[in-house]
Scaffold this motif. Structure first.
Motif, short mmCIF file in Angstrom:
data_model
loop_
_atom_site.label_atom_id
_atom_site.label_comp_id
_atom_site.label_asym_id
_atom_site.label_seq_id
_atom_site.Cartn_x
_atom_site.Cartn_y
_atom_site.Cartn_z
N ILE A 1 75.48 26.75 77.79
CA ILE A 1 74.61 27.68 76.97
C ILE A 1 75.66 27.08 75.63
CG2 ILE A 1 74.47 29.89 76.23
CD1 ILE A 1 74.65 30.16 78.91
N MET A 2 76.22 26.92 75.35
CA MET A 2 77.40 26.73 73.99
C MET A 2 76.85 25.42 73.88
SD MET A 2 81.07 25.13 72.88
CE MET A 2 80.48 23.73 74.19
N ILE A 3 76.59 24.76 74.23
CA ILE A 3 75.86 22.87 74.31
C ILE A 3 74.22 23.49 73.60
CG2 ILE A 3 74.75 20.82 74.23
CD1 ILE A 3 77.31 20.92 76.20
N PHE A 4 73.90 23.66 74.38
CA PHE A 4 72.24 24.23 73.91
C PHE A 4 72.07 24.91 72.31
CE2 PHE A 4 68.84 27.72 73.51
CZ PHE A 4 67.41 26.23 73.49
N VAL A 5 72.98 25.96 72.03
CA VAL A 5 73.05 26.55 70.78
C VAL A 5 73.42 26.25 69.28
CG1 VAL A 5 74.17 28.82 69.94
CG2 VAL A 5 73.09 29.00 72.60
N LEU A 6 74.38 25.21 70.07
CA LEU A 6 74.94 24.54 69.37
C LEU A 6 74.03 23.61 68.45
CD1 LEU A 6 78.85 24.18 69.82
CD2 LEU A 6 78.34 25.47 67.59
N SER A 7 73.91 23.00 69.78
CA SER A 7 71.88 21.78 69.14
C SER A 7 71.24 22.52 68.82
CB SER A 7 71.97 21.23 70.63
OG SER A 7 73.33 20.16 71.21
N LEU A 8 71.27 23.44 68.64
CA LEU A 8 69.48 24.50 68.39
C LEU A 8 70.30 24.32 67.13
CD1 LEU A 8 66.61 25.34 68.74
CD2 LEU A 8 67.50 27.46 69.32
N GLY A 9 71.34 24.84 66.71
CA GLY A 9 71.95 25.32 65.52
C GLY A 9 72.03 24.02 64.41
N GLY A 10 72.46 22.85 65.27
CA GLY A 10 72.27 21.50 64.05
C GLY A 10 71.14 21.20 63.94
N ILE A 11 70.05 21.32 64.85
CA ILE A 11 68.82 20.79 64.45
C ILE A 11 67.85 21.68 63.11
CG2 ILE A 11 66.31 21.01 65.92
CD1 ILE A 11 67.28 20.17 68.45
N LEU A 12 68.38 23.39 63.40
CA LEU A 12 67.89 24.28 62.32
C LEU A 12 68.48 24.15 61.15
CD1 LEU A 12 67.78 27.43 65.33
CD2 LEU A 12 65.30 25.93 63.46
N PHE A 13 69.51 22.99 61.24
CA PHE A 13 70.38 23.52 59.70
C PHE A 13 70.47 22.25 58.90
CE2 PHE A 13 74.22 20.84 57.68
CZ PHE A 13 74.13 22.50 56.56
N PHE A 14 69.74 21.16 59.77
CA PHE A 14 68.69 19.57 59.30
C PHE A 14 67.72 20.20 58.99
CE2 PHE A 14 66.40 15.64 60.12
CZ PHE A 14 67.67 15.34 59.40
N GLY A 15 67.38 21.10 59.61
CA GLY A 15 65.68 20.93 59.28
C GLY A 15 65.58 22.13 57.75
N TRP A 16 66.79 22.88 57.73
CA TRP A 16 67.14 23.64 56.55
C TRP A 16 67.16 22.45 55.45
CZ3 TRP A 16 71.52 24.13 53.55
CH2 TRP A 16 71.40 25.09 52.73
N LEU A 17 68.09 21.80 55.48
CA LEU A 17 69.02 20.78 55.04
C LEU A 17 67.32 20.08 54.15
CD1 LEU A 17 71.83 19.52 53.65
CD2 LEU A 17 71.38 18.12 55.39
N LEU A 18 66.78 19.59 54.69
CA LEU A 18 65.60 18.44 54.41
C LEU A 18 64.69 19.09 53.78
CD1 LEU A 18 65.30 16.10 57.37
CD2 LEU A 18 65.63 15.17 55.31
N ASN A 19 64.27 20.36 53.82
CA ASN A 19 62.89 21.51 52.93
C ASN A 19 63.65 22.36 52.68
OD1 ASN A 19 61.47 19.64 55.14
ND2 ASN A 19 61.86 21.42 56.00
N ASN A 20 65.08 22.77 51.44
CA ASN A 20 65.58 23.63 50.62
C ASN A 20 66.48 22.96 50.06
OD1 ASN A 20 63.59 25.43 52.43
ND2 ASN A 20 64.88 25.60 53.56
N THR A 21 66.76 21.49 49.78
CA THR A 21 67.96 21.31 49.00
C THR A 21 67.42 20.46 48.84
OG1 THR A 21 68.83 19.91 50.55
CG2 THR A 21 69.70 22.37 50.66
N ARG A 22 68.00 19.89 47.44
CA ARG A 22 67.50 19.18 46.58
C ARG A 22 67.78 17.46 46.45
NH1 ARG A 22 66.59 19.62 41.18
NH2 ARG A 22 67.60 17.41 40.42
N ILE A 23 69.06 17.32 47.81
CA ILE A 23 69.54 16.08 48.40
C ILE A 23 67.77 16.00 49.26
CG2 ILE A 23 70.90 17.18 50.26
CD1 ILE A 23 71.32 13.95 48.82
N GLY A 24 67.96 17.05 50.25
CA GLY A 24 66.93 16.55 51.42
C GLY A 24 65.23 16.62 50.72
#
Length: 187
Positions: free
Chosen positions: A42-65
């Motif tokens: 469960i922890m691995i799933f939640v952390l993986s999902l959090g990493g994916i969401l963070f990466f999507g946010w990083l790409l779409n909402n930051t200057r570097i992304g």
């Protein structure tokens, strides 16, 4: 790939190739009816999902992304508007390295670790990227889900050793039928 093979073999020559395992970060199970889930899974799933969401946010909402997307979509246009491509390439490499390290930490909770243990995962990542479509995060997510289900089904029906064969058949079919992948854009 070449650098990976070189570093893997160099590591084995210097330090050996013994298998190692890490103790689980979380112990225990969660029972929901007849379903049993390990807290660690469960922890691995939640952390993986959090990493994916963070990466999507990083790409779409930051200057570097946004700069990474601009360079990926049109390198010449990005250069014309003043985006420093060398810095973007370095940032992309750094972000990718952090993501691979994060994934490695999560995977090390499930499998034994040795210098060559990333090879099978790298092949799966390559198939997911090609099947999902280069540059498409959504396509990669769909591809990872489809490939996971395909591998589980083939392993259940025919044995786990046939899973990699099914992956390559899927990859070949994708390259013949839709070379840009599920969600990739054609040239």
């Amino acid at each position: 790939l070449g650098l990976s093979l070189f570093l893997t073999n160099l590591y084995m020559v210097v330090f050996g190739s013994k298998l190692k395992s890490l103790p689980p970060m979380l112990e225990g199970i969660l029972e929901v009816g007849q379903l049993v889930f390990a807290y660690q899974d469960i922890m691995i799933f939640v952390l993986s999902l959090g990493g994916i969401l963070f990466f999507g946010w990083l790409l779409n909402n930051t200057r570097i992304g946004l700069a990474v997307q601009a360079v990926a979509q049109n390198p010449m246009g990005a250069k014309i508007v003043g985006i420093p491509q060398e810095k973007i390439f370095a940032a992309t490499f750094a972000i990718s390295t952090v993501m691979v390290g994060f994934g490695g930490i999560l995977l090390s909770q499930k499998w034994f670790i040795n210098p060559a243990s990333g090879g099978a995962i790298m092949i799966k990542a390559w198939v997911v990227t090609a099947f999902g479509g280069m540059g498409s995060i959504r396509g990669g997510l769909y591809a990872a889900f489809i490939i996971g289900m395909l591998e589980a089904f083939v392993g259940w029906k025919f044995g786990m050793s046939y899973g990699i064969i099914a992956l390559f058949i899927l990859l070949l079919a994708t390259l013949v039928i839709r070379p840009q992948g599920l969600m990739g854009k054609g040239e």
